[in-house]
Design a protein around this motif. Structure first.
Motif, mmCIF file in Angstrom:
data_model
loop_
_atom_site.group_PDB
_atom_site.id
_atom_site.type_symbol
_atom_site.label_atom_id
_atom_site.label_comp_id
_atom_site.label_asym_id
_atom_site.label_seq_id
_atom_site.Cartn_x
_atom_site.Cartn_y
_atom_site.Cartn_z
ATOM 1 N N ASN A 240 6.169 -5.679 -2.607
ATOM 2 C CA ASN A 240 6.831 -4.417 -3.042
ATOM 3 C C ASN A 240 5.620 -3.295 -3.291
ATOM 4 O O ASN A 240 5.996 -2.355 -4.029
ATOM 5 N N ARG A 241 4.345 -3.590 -3.043
ATOM 6 C CA ARG A 241 3.434 -2.654 -3.288
ATOM 7 C C ARG A 241 3.315 -2.052 -2.058
ATOM 8 O O ARG A 241 3.852 -2.229 -1.024
ATOM 9 N N THR A 242 2.732 -0.565 -1.931
ATOM 10 C CA THR A 242 2.560 0.223 -0.800
ATOM 11 C C THR A 242 1.516 -0.749 0.256
ATOM 12 O O THR A 242 0.758 -1.365 -0.304
ATOM 13 N N ARG A 304 6.458 -0.057 2.080
ATOM 14 C CA ARG A 304 6.030 -1.143 1.539
ATOM 15 C C ARG A 304 6.725 -2.578 2.548
ATOM 16 O O ARG A 304 7.502 -2.380 3.484
#
Length: 328
Positions: A240-242, A304
C-alpha cells in the motif's frame, strides 16, 4: 537436490497394526493415531468431498497421479480406481505404513508407489496430475515447486486453507492481493472449485478450506522467473506504499548496483573489453537516476503495487531492463 528416501512398508501384522479395508477400519486408525496438527495433519473424512475432488481432476486411465500428503488414503483409494499409477508423497512413516496396509492384497497395491520424506526436497518423477489435501506449512512451496517442474502437471487439484486459496485468486485492488497472487497468475490459470468446511476433517482445523484448480500456462511466459520475482519482492514489501518508496530502500539500491556492475562486466566481456568500475558514489547516484527515470517515464512512481496488474509489472520490468537494471 538430494533424493528423498523411498521405503517399502512391511505387510506383516503386529499388535498395533491396523488393516484399513473399509470405513470402520479407517475410523479406527484415526482414533489410534494422535494426529500431528503441527504437520498439518487434518484427514479429510467426508467421502462426498473426497470424490468431488477426484472427479474434478478428470483423471484418464493412462495418467500417473502425484498425491501430496495422502494420510490414511481416503483420497488415494479413489484416485487408484481411475489412474494407471499413483505416487504418494508422505512425511509421516505411520501414515505411509497404514496406507500400505490398506492396499495390501488388492489390485491397487501394484499401482501405488509411496515416497517417504519431505516433499519439497524430493526429486519428482514424471506425473500428469497432482492432487493434494495440502499441509498448510508447505502451501506456497508446493505451488511453486509444481510451477517450476520441467514438465509441469496437466492440472493440479489442491486443497488449501481458505485465506491462502483466496490469495491465489485475488485481483488488483482486493485486500488479499499480494506477490503470491501476481506470481502464480503469471504462470498459471487458477480457478476456485469448492469450499470445504472445517467439520469435514478429523481433527477439525481452526479455519475453513477451499479447493482450487491450477493449470500451468502452455507455452510458459517468456520471462525469467527470478527477474520477475525480484521486481515483485521490491514492489510488494509494503503493497500500500508507493512503488517509488520501495526503491528508496538502501539495501535495494545496493542490490541493483551490484547487479548493474555484473551486467556491465558481462557486456564488456562479450565485446572483448575490460570493465572499469566507477567510484561507488558515482555508481550509486547513477542507479538512483535510472530508477527515478523509469518510474517517471512509466507513470508508476506514485502508484501502489496492490492496484497494479500483470501488464503493469511487465511494463515496469521491461523499462528497467532497457536501462540495464536487473533484479537477479
Amino acid at each position: 537436490m538430494a533424493k528423498a528416501e523411498k521405503k517399502s512398508f512391511s505387510n506383516g501384522s503386529n499388535s498395533k497394526g491396523l488393516s484399513l479395508n473399509g470405513p470402520k477400519q479407517v475410523a479406527a486408525a484415526n482414533s489410534v493415531f494422535k494426529f500431528n496438527t503441527q504437520l498439518g495433519q487434518h484427514i479429510l473424512k467426508n467421502p462426498l468431498v473426497a470424490q468431488g475432488i477426484v472427479d474434478k481432476a478428470n483423471i484418464r486411465p493412462s495418467d500417473t497421479v502425484l498425491e501430496v500428503g495422502p494420510g490414511t488414503g481416503n483420497l488415494t483409494m479413489r484416485i487408484l480406481q481411475k489412474a494407471r499409477k499413483v505416487i504418494a508423497s508422505e512425511m509421516d512413516p505411520r501414515m505411509a505404513a497404514e496406507l500400505t496396509k490398506r492396499v495390501q492384497g488388492k489390485p491397487e497395491q501394484k499401482k501405488l508407489d509411496i515416497i517417504l520424506g519431505d516433499f519439497i526436497k524430493q526429486d519428482l518423477p514424471y506425473f500428469d496430475i497432482c492432487i493434494s489435501n495440502t499441509p498448510y506449512q508447505i502451501s506456497s512451496p508446493l505451488v511453486f515447486k509444481l510451477l517450476n517442474q520441467p514438465k509441469p502437471p496437466r492440472v493440479a487439484i489442491l486443497m488449501f486453507q481458505r485465506e491462502f486459496a483466496l490469495r491465489l485468486l485475488a485481483r488488483p485492488g482486493d485486500s488479499l492481493y499480494c506477490r503470491l497472487s501476481v506470481n502464480v497468475q503469471m504462470w498459471a490459470n487458477v480457478t476456485h472449485i469448492m469450499k470445504v468446511g472445517r467439520n469435514n476433517f478429523r481433527p477439525p482445523p481452526q479455519v475453513e478450506s477451499s479447493v482450487v484448480r491450477i493449470e500451468v500456462k502452455n507455452p510458459r511466459p517468456n520471462i525469467d522467473f527470478n527477474e520477475w520475482d525480484g521486481l515483485l519482492r521490491i514492489c510488494f514489501v509494503r503493497k500500500n506504499r508507493t512503488i517509488s518508496a520501495g526503491f528508496k530502500n538502501k539495501s535495494v539500491i545496493e542490490i541493483l548496483e551490484k547487479n548493474y556492475k555484473t551486467y556491465l562486466a558481462t557486456i564488456a566481456a562479450e565485446n572483448n573489453q575490460m570493465f572499469v568500475e566507477e567510484p561507488d558514489n558515482n555508481m550509486t547516484d547513477l542507479i538512483k537516476e535510472k530508477v527515478n527515470l523509469v518510474l517517471d517515464q512509466t507513470g508508476f512512481s506514485d502508484q501502489r503495487a496492490g492496484k497494479l496488474d500483470q501488464v503493469d509489472f511487465l511494463k515496469l520490468l521491461y523499462a528497467f531492463h532497457k536501462l540495464g537494471i536487473h533484479f537477479a
